[in-house]
Design a protein around this motif. Structure first.
Motif, PDB file in Angstrom:
ATOM      1  N   UNK A  86       0.799  -1.315  -0.112  1.00 40.07           N
ATOM      2  CA  UNK A  86      -0.070   0.053   0.088  1.00 40.07           C
ATOM      3  C   UNK A  86       0.690   1.387   0.048  1.00 40.07           C
ATOM      4  N   UNK A  87       2.108   1.377   0.754  1.00 36.27           N
ATOM      5  CA  UNK A  87       2.702   2.645   0.747  1.00 36.27           C
ATOM      6  C   UNK A  87       3.234   2.925  -0.611  1.00 36.27           C
ATOM      7  N   UNK A  88       3.715   1.549  -1.503  1.00 30.94           N
ATOM      8  CA  UNK A  88       3.986   1.977  -2.556  1.00 30.94           C
ATOM      9  C   UNK A  88       3.069   2.388  -3.630  1.00 30.94           C
ATOM     10  N   UNK A  89       1.901   1.980  -3.860  1.00 32.76           N
ATOM     11  CA  UNK A  89       0.836   2.342  -4.239  1.00 32.76           C
ATOM     12  C   UNK A  89       0.515   3.732  -4.043  1.00 32.76           C
ATOM     13  N   UNK A  90       0.530   4.188  -2.820  1.00 31.25           N
ATOM     14  CA  UNK A  90       0.084   5.535  -2.305  1.00 31.25           C
ATOM     15  C   UNK A  90       1.103   6.421  -2.877  1.00 31.25           C
ATOM     16  N   UNK A 190     -14.028  21.393 -23.565  1.00 30.07           N
ATOM     17  CA  UNK A 190     -13.621  22.302 -22.630  1.00 30.07           C
ATOM     18  C   UNK A 190     -13.361  22.332 -21.325  1.00 30.07           C
ATOM     19  N   UNK A 191     -14.158  21.270 -20.818  1.00 28.35           N
ATOM     20  CA  UNK A 191     -14.017  21.112 -19.261  1.00 28.35           C
ATOM     21  C   UNK A 191     -13.030  20.103 -18.850  1.00 28.35           C
ATOM     22  N   UNK A 192     -12.419  19.336 -19.840  1.00 26.82           N
ATOM     23  CA  UNK A 192     -11.560  18.245 -19.724  1.00 26.82           C
ATOM     24  C   UNK A 192     -10.545  18.725 -18.699  1.00 26.82           C
ATOM     25  N   UNK A 193      -9.852  19.790 -18.989  1.00 28.18           N
ATOM     26  CA  UNK A 193      -8.544  20.342 -18.151  1.00 28.18           C
ATOM     27  C   UNK A 193      -9.102  20.147 -16.572  1.00 28.18           C
ATOM     28  N   UNK A 194     -10.146  20.876 -16.503  1.00 24.70           N
ATOM     29  CA  UNK A 194     -10.504  21.186 -15.165  1.00 24.70           C
ATOM     30  C   UNK A 194     -10.890  19.677 -14.433  1.00 24.70           C
ATOM     31  N   UNK A 195     -11.665  18.873 -15.073  1.00 24.08           N
ATOM     32  CA  UNK A 195     -11.773  17.478 -14.802  1.00 24.08           C
ATOM     33  C   UNK A 195     -10.474  17.019 -14.345  1.00 24.08           C
ATOM     34  N   UNK A 196      -9.369  16.831 -15.336  1.00 25.95           N
ATOM     35  CA  UNK A 196      -8.337  16.532 -14.998  1.00 25.95           C
ATOM     36  C   UNK A 196      -7.642  16.851 -13.677  1.00 25.95           C
ATOM     37  N   UNK A 197      -7.591  17.988 -13.339  1.00 21.87           N
ATOM     38  CA  UNK A 197      -6.938  18.662 -12.271  1.00 21.87           C
ATOM     39  C   UNK A 197      -7.595  18.074 -11.134  1.00 21.87           C
ATOM     40  N   UNK A 198      -9.017  18.276 -11.280  1.00 21.47           N
ATOM     41  CA  UNK A 198      -9.642  17.578 -10.034  1.00 21.47           C
ATOM     42  C   UNK A 198      -9.296  16.285  -9.465  1.00 21.47           C
ATOM     43  N   UNK A 199      -9.532  15.242 -10.853  1.00 20.00           N
ATOM     44  CA  UNK A 199      -9.176  14.055 -10.614  1.00 20.00           C
ATOM     45  C   UNK A 199      -7.436  13.771  -9.979  1.00 20.00           C
ATOM     46  N   UNK A 200      -6.605  14.673 -10.502  1.00 19.83           N
ATOM     47  CA  UNK A 200      -5.223  14.696  -9.778  1.00 19.83           C
ATOM     48  C   UNK A 200      -5.210  14.884  -8.386  1.00 19.83           C
ATOM     49  N   UNK A 201      -5.941  15.983  -7.986  1.00 17.65           N
ATOM     50  CA  UNK A 201      -5.859  16.431  -6.503  1.00 17.65           C
ATOM     51  C   UNK A 201      -6.374  15.112  -5.691  1.00 17.65           C
ATOM     52  N   UNK A 202      -7.735  14.521  -6.325  1.00 21.03           N
ATOM     53  CA  UNK A 202      -8.125  13.515  -5.670  1.00 21.03           C
ATOM     54  C   UNK A 202      -6.932  12.438  -5.490  1.00 21.03           C
ATOM     55  N   UNK A 203      -6.401  11.960  -6.565  1.00 21.68           N
ATOM     56  CA  UNK A 203      -5.263  11.035  -6.420  1.00 21.68           C
ATOM     57  C   UNK A 203      -4.496  11.356  -5.298  1.00 21.68           C
ATOM     58  N   UNK A 204      -3.908  12.771  -5.368  1.00 22.49           N
ATOM     59  CA  UNK A 204      -2.888  12.918  -4.598  1.00 22.49           C
ATOM     60  C   UNK A 204      -3.271  12.857  -3.082  1.00 22.49           C
ATOM     61  N   UNK A 205      -4.465  13.314  -2.445  1.00 20.99           N
ATOM     62  CA  UNK A 205      -4.987  13.216  -1.295  1.00 20.99           C
ATOM     63  C   UNK A 205      -5.217  11.874  -1.045  1.00 20.99           C
ATOM     64  N   UNK A 206      -5.741  10.772  -1.967  1.00 18.07           N
ATOM     65  CA  UNK A 206      -5.999   9.599  -1.540  1.00 18.07           C
ATOM     66  C   UNK A 206      -4.613   8.727  -1.342  1.00 18.07           C
ATOM     67  N   UNK A 207      -3.481   9.076  -2.145  1.00 18.66           N
ATOM     68  CA  UNK A 207      -2.384   8.490  -2.167  1.00 18.66           C
ATOM     69  C   UNK A 207      -1.341   8.927  -0.818  1.00 18.66           C
ATOM     70  N   UNK A 208      -1.732  10.095  -0.187  1.00 20.29           N
ATOM     71  CA  UNK A 208      -0.922  10.373   1.019  1.00 20.29           C
ATOM     72  C   UNK A 208      -1.956   9.728   2.106  1.00 20.29           C
ATOM     73  N   UNK A 209      -3.338   9.610   1.884  1.00 15.16           N
ATOM     74  CA  UNK A 209      -3.946   8.950   2.760  1.00 15.16           C
ATOM     75  C   UNK A 209      -3.693   7.508   3.052  1.00 15.16           C
ATOM     76  N   UNK A 210      -3.569   7.127   1.835  1.00 17.11           N
ATOM     77  CA  UNK A 210      -3.092   5.321   1.825  1.00 17.11           C
ATOM     78  C   UNK A 210      -1.770   5.153   2.496  1.00 17.11           C
ATOM     79  N   UNK A 211      -0.758   6.223   2.111  1.00 14.06           N
ATOM     80  CA  UNK A 211       0.592   5.937   2.693  1.00 14.06           C
ATOM     81  C   UNK A 211       0.638   6.063   4.258  1.00 14.06           C
ATOM     82  N   UNK A 212      -0.137   7.134   4.808  1.00 13.07           N
ATOM     83  CA  UNK A 212      -0.219   7.505   6.008  1.00 13.07           C
ATOM     84  C   UNK A 212      -0.994   6.063   6.739  1.00 13.07           C
ATOM     85  N   UNK A 213      -2.244   5.637   6.422  1.00 13.83           N
ATOM     86  CA  UNK A 213      -2.674   4.505   7.013  1.00 13.83           C
ATOM     87  C   UNK A 213      -1.720   3.271   7.073  1.00 13.83           C
TER      88      UNK A 213
END
Length: 223
Positions: A86-90, A190-213
């Motif tokens: 899990x830390x590696x995946x995070x 035209x909204x693709x860039x915004x969607x990608x940025x939101x998804x990227x932010x969620x990935x970062x948060x989820x990854x940090x949470x996964x590493x922490x847990x």
């Protein structure tokens, strides 16, 4: 209660991860060719678009269901070592999220499958798209699977299914938009860039949470 909260959080992550996979830079560039092919070779009516969109969605779902089944089957054999994976995946999720935000995400140039007007041709495209997308964001796929493995079997299946649906169903939407008109598709794009940025932010948060847990579980961080 903790299981319900864990299930809800994992399900939300799986849905967001599916959207991120759909817009993966290795796969999303295939869509203009797909849409252009549909508009040039098929009558752009809603009935035909629906049939072919469903075919593309089914092709993607079939491929992702197979990939998910294989990964979950393999994961159940090493579930006792899951805390070490899990830390590696995070970390992979964090790195990929930062790459997307900075515009440095991996990109590949893949060819479309043979262009056929048949429904089977669109199903083939859906399968190819799913392979390209999942292969581009491997940490995302592994993140969904490793989190799903911490849940009971029925909930794990729901999580993996939600991820596959979130990747596949937008193909139906793109096909229907192409039938309505290219202006509608361009407006949606035209909204693709915004969607990608939101998804990227969620990935970062989820990854940090996964590493922490996982580090807390291993006793490397205070619980």
């Amino acid at each position: 209660m903790w299981i319900d909260a864990a299930f809800g959080g994992t399900l939300a992550f799986a849905l967001t991860a599916g959207v991120a996979t759909f817009f993966a830079p290795c796969a999303y560039p295939l869509l203009p060719g797909y849409v252009g092919y549909y508009l040039s070779r098929e009558e752009a009516d809603l009935a035909g678009a629906t049939v072919r969109g469903v075919a593309a969605t089914a092709g993607a779902l079939a491929v992702l269901a197979l990939v998910g089944w294989v990964l979950v089957s393999l994961g159940t054999r090493v579930v006792s070592n899951l805390a070490f994976l899990e830390p590696v995946v995070g970390i992979g999720l964090v790195v990929l999220g930062l790459a997307v935000l900075s515009g440095r995400a991996p990109s590949l140039h893949l060819l479309l499958p043979e262009r056929r007007a048949s429904v089977a041709g669109f199903a083939l495209f859906g399968g190819v798209y799913a392979v390209a997308a999942a292969g581009c964001v491997v940490p995302v796929v592994l993140g969904v699977v490793t989190q799903a493995l911490t849940l009971p079997p029925a909930q794990a299946t729901t999580v993996v299914g939600a991820y596959a649906a979130a990747v596949s169903l937008p193909l139906l939407g793109v096909t229907l938009l192409s039938a309505v008109g290219s202006d509608a598709l361009r407006e949606a794009s035209s909204y693709v860039g915004s969607v990608q940025r939101v998804a990227a932010a969620v990935m970062i948060v989820a990854g940090l949470a996964q590493v922490g847990v996982s580090l807390s579980y291993l006793g490397l961080l205070p619980s």
